[in-house]
Motif scaffolding. Structure first.
Motif, PDB file in Angstrom:
ATOM      1  N   VAL A 115       0.822  -1.215   0.000  1.00  0.00           N
ATOM      2  CA  VAL A 115       0.000   0.000   0.000  1.00  0.00           C
ATOM      3  C   VAL A 115       0.856   1.265   0.000  1.00  0.00           C
ATOM      4  N   ALA A 116       2.150   1.141   0.304  1.00  0.00           N
ATOM      5  CA  ALA A 116       3.037   2.306   0.277  1.00  0.00           C
ATOM      6  C   ALA A 116       4.480   1.829   0.401  1.00  0.00           C
ATOM      7  N   ILE A 117       5.392   2.680  -0.043  1.00  0.00           N
ATOM      8  CA  ILE A 117       6.828   2.496   0.147  1.00  0.00           C
ATOM      9  C   ILE A 117       7.303   3.569   1.101  1.00  0.00           C
ATOM     10  N   LEU A 118       7.928   3.151   2.190  1.00  0.00           N
ATOM     11  CA  LEU A 118       8.491   4.099   3.149  1.00  0.00           C
ATOM     12  C   LEU A 118      10.007   4.032   3.076  1.00  0.00           C
ATOM     13  N   LEU A 119      10.645   5.177   2.997  1.00  0.00           N
ATOM     14  CA  LEU A 119      12.099   5.243   2.980  1.00  0.00           C
ATOM     15  C   LEU A 119      12.596   5.829   4.294  1.00  0.00           C
ATOM     16  N   THR A 120      13.554   5.134   4.910  1.00  0.00           N
ATOM     17  CA  THR A 120      14.178   5.701   6.098  1.00  0.00           C
ATOM     18  C   THR A 120      15.132   6.818   5.717  1.00  0.00           C
ATOM     19  N   HIS A 121      15.691   6.747   4.522  1.00  0.00           N
ATOM     20  CA  HIS A 121      16.505   7.813   3.932  1.00  0.00           C
ATOM     21  C   HIS A 121      16.735   7.445   2.477  1.00  0.00           C
ATOM     22  N   ALA A 122      17.440   8.298   1.754  1.00  0.00           N
ATOM     23  CA  ALA A 122      17.470   8.149   0.301  1.00  0.00           C
ATOM     24  C   ALA A 122      18.851   7.835  -0.266  1.00  0.00           C
ATOM     25  N   HIS A 123      19.701   7.148   0.494  1.00  0.00           N
ATOM     26  CA  HIS A 123      20.937   6.654  -0.101  1.00  0.00           C
ATOM     27  C   HIS A 123      20.619   5.570  -1.126  1.00  0.00           C
ATOM     28  N   PHE A 124      21.513   5.430  -2.110  1.00  0.00           N
ATOM     29  CA  PHE A 124      21.249   4.567  -3.262  1.00  0.00           C
ATOM     30  C   PHE A 124      20.898   3.137  -2.887  1.00  0.00           C
ATOM     31  N   ASP A 125      21.492   2.634  -1.814  1.00  0.00           N
ATOM     32  CA  ASP A 125      21.283   1.228  -1.470  1.00  0.00           C
ATOM     33  C   ASP A 125      19.944   0.979  -0.791  1.00  0.00           C
ATOM     34  N   TRP A 157      17.192  13.898  -3.378  1.00  0.00           N
ATOM     35  CA  TRP A 157      18.201  12.841  -3.410  1.00  0.00           C
ATOM     36  C   TRP A 157      17.822  11.680  -4.314  1.00  0.00           C
ATOM     37  N   LEU A 158      16.529  11.436  -4.468  1.00  0.00           N
ATOM     38  CA  LEU A 158      16.093  10.294  -5.272  1.00  0.00           C
ATOM     39  C   LEU A 158      16.514  10.440  -6.736  1.00  0.00           C
ATOM     40  N   THR A 159      16.561  11.651  -7.206  1.00  0.00           N
ATOM     41  CA  THR A 159      16.849  11.897  -8.622  1.00  0.00           C
ATOM     42  C   THR A 159      18.285  12.334  -8.879  1.00  0.00           C
ATOM     43  N   ASN A 160      19.097  12.425  -7.839  1.00  0.00           N
ATOM     44  CA  ASN A 160      20.436  12.997  -7.974  1.00  0.00           C
ATOM     45  C   ASN A 160      21.499  12.021  -7.451  1.00  0.00           C
ATOM     46  N   LEU A 194      23.944  13.181  -4.731  1.00  0.00           N
ATOM     47  CA  LEU A 194      23.394  13.305  -3.392  1.00  0.00           C
ATOM     48  C   LEU A 194      23.164  11.938  -2.758  1.00  0.00           C
ATOM     49  N   ASN A 195      22.644  10.982  -3.532  1.00  0.00           N
ATOM     50  CA  ASN A 195      22.322   9.673  -2.945  1.00  0.00           C
ATOM     51  C   ASN A 195      23.515   8.727  -2.887  1.00  0.00           C
ATOM     52  N   ALA A 196      24.694   9.218  -3.260  1.00  0.00           N
ATOM     53  CA  ALA A 196      25.978   8.526  -3.092  1.00  0.00           C
ATOM     54  C   ALA A 196      26.234   7.428  -4.119  1.00  0.00           C
ATOM     55  N   SER A 197      25.346   7.223  -5.067  1.00  0.00           N
ATOM     56  CA  SER A 197      25.593   6.175  -6.054  1.00  0.00           C
ATOM     57  C   SER A 197      26.754   6.542  -6.974  1.00  0.00           C
ATOM     58  N   GLN A 198      26.945   7.811  -7.211  1.00  0.00           N
ATOM     59  CA  GLN A 198      28.023   8.247  -8.087  1.00  0.00           C
ATOM     60  C   GLN A 198      29.383   7.860  -7.522  1.00  0.00           C
ATOM     61  N   ASN A 199      29.519   7.925  -6.202  1.00  0.00           N
ATOM     62  CA  ASN A 199      30.783   7.606  -5.558  1.00  0.00           C
ATOM     63  C   ASN A 199      30.988   6.107  -5.385  1.00  0.00           C
ATOM     64  N   PHE A 200      29.926   5.379  -5.081  1.00  0.00           N
ATOM     65  CA  PHE A 200      30.062   3.974  -4.697  1.00  0.00           C
ATOM     66  C   PHE A 200      29.833   3.015  -5.849  1.00  0.00           C
ATOM     67  N   MET A 201      29.071   3.417  -6.802  1.00  0.00           N
ATOM     68  CA  MET A 201      28.674   2.478  -7.847  1.00  0.00           C
ATOM     69  C   MET A 201      29.412   2.699  -9.163  1.00  0.00           C
ATOM     70  N   GLY A 202      30.035   3.862  -9.317  1.00  0.00           N
ATOM     71  CA  GLY A 202      30.627   4.180 -10.600  1.00  0.00           C
ATOM     72  C   GLY A 202      29.579   4.486 -11.651  1.00  0.00           C
ATOM     73  N   LEU A 234      29.491  10.488   4.890  1.00  0.00           N
ATOM     74  CA  LEU A 234      28.867  10.805   3.613  1.00  0.00           C
ATOM     75  C   LEU A 234      28.294  12.221   3.656  1.00  0.00           C
ATOM     76  N   LEU A 235      27.728  12.667   2.551  1.00  0.00           N
ATOM     77  CA  LEU A 235      27.232  14.038   2.421  1.00  0.00           C
ATOM     78  C   LEU A 235      26.308  14.419   3.571  1.00  0.00           C
ATOM     79  N   ASP A 236      26.640  15.517   4.246  1.00  0.00           N
ATOM     80  CA  ASP A 236      25.829  16.078   5.331  1.00  0.00           C
ATOM     81  C   ASP A 236      25.661  15.126   6.509  1.00  0.00           C
ATOM     82  N   GLY A 237      26.566  14.158   6.652  1.00  0.00           N
ATOM     83  CA  GLY A 237      26.567  13.330   7.844  1.00  0.00           C
ATOM     84  C   GLY A 237      27.138  14.102   9.023  1.00  0.00           C
ATOM     85  N   ASN A 238      26.721  13.741  10.230  1.00  0.00           N
ATOM     86  CA  ASN A 238      27.164  14.460  11.425  1.00  0.00           C
ATOM     87  C   ASN A 238      27.131  13.499  12.610  1.00  0.00           C
TER      88      ASN A 238
END
Length: 210
Positions: free
Chosen positions: A49-59, A84-87, A90-98, A162-166
């Motif tokens: 009935v829905a998809i819930l995301l805890t956050h939007a990292h690629f994995d 982040w879903l479209t970028n 931001l979602n770290a796929s560019q760094n980790f996945m090539g 990762l980006l904006d981690g604290n």
């Protein structure tokens, strides 16, 4: 309420199926392997009935569009990770996945803490940033469990490089939001096995003294 953990995608991120007696379910963090996930849902006669995301990292997002399109259901993400879903930068796929991992924009933005009601499901949303700026945890008092994403793991905590981690923010999120839950609350993390609030209060080396 029932739950099932499915490690999916390139780094075996935990996807969770949280279902009720009517076989309706929430799909939490569908990280990849869309065909496998669709097959499991169909075999179990579950109705998302829905998809819930805890956050939007690629994995955590790799199978979002396939599940959304198969069942025509909304996707929820925190407003701080709206883009982040479209970028892939931001979602770290560019760094980790090539390469780029992107999905379509979310249908619903979580704008604040509070009760999230979807059909017969009622979850308490807690903002738990630190691993990422829009990290949230979903708590079910009825089922006695919390989906903590990559905030809290069995014996560990989320990475903050990762980006904006604290790191300090993450510790505060865990201390103020998660460790205040009942000690017998089951913690269902984004990676690894389940744990409990009590176990992490007693044995997590990152949380000593809390």
């Amino acid at each position: 309420m029932k739950w099932r953990r499915l490690p999916l995608g390139p780094i075996q991120t935990n996807c969770y199926l949280f279902s009720n007696d009517e076989k309706e379910c929430l799909v939490i963090d569908p990280g990849g392997d869309a065909n496998k996930l669709i097959s499991i849902l169909q075999q179990q006669h579950l109705k998302p009935v829905a998809i819930l995301l805890t956050h939007a990292h690629f994995d955590h997002i790799g199978a979002v569009d396939e599940i959304r399109n198969e069942w025509k259901i909304p996707v929820y993400v925190h407003k701080n990770e709206k883009d982040w879903l479209t970028n892939p930068s931001l979602n770290a796929s560019q760094n980790f996945m090539g390469g780029a991992v992107t999905v379509s924009e979310a249908d619903e933005l979580i704008k604040s803490e509070g009760t999230l009601t979807i059909g017969s499901f009622s979850l308490q949303v807690y903002e738990t940033p630190g691993h990422s700026p829009g990290s949230v945890s979903y708590y079910s008092a009825e089922a006695g469990l919390v989906f903590s994403g990559d905030a809290l793991f069995a014996g560990s905590i989320g990475r903050t490089d990762l980006l904006d981690g604290n790191h300090d923010q993450l510790i505060k999120s865990i201390q103020d939001k998660l460790l205040t839950l009942p000690e017998d609350t089951l913690v269902l993390s984004g990676h690894g096995p389940e744990t409990s609030i009590e176990a992490e209060m007693e044995r997590n080396p990152f949380l000593n003294g809390f």
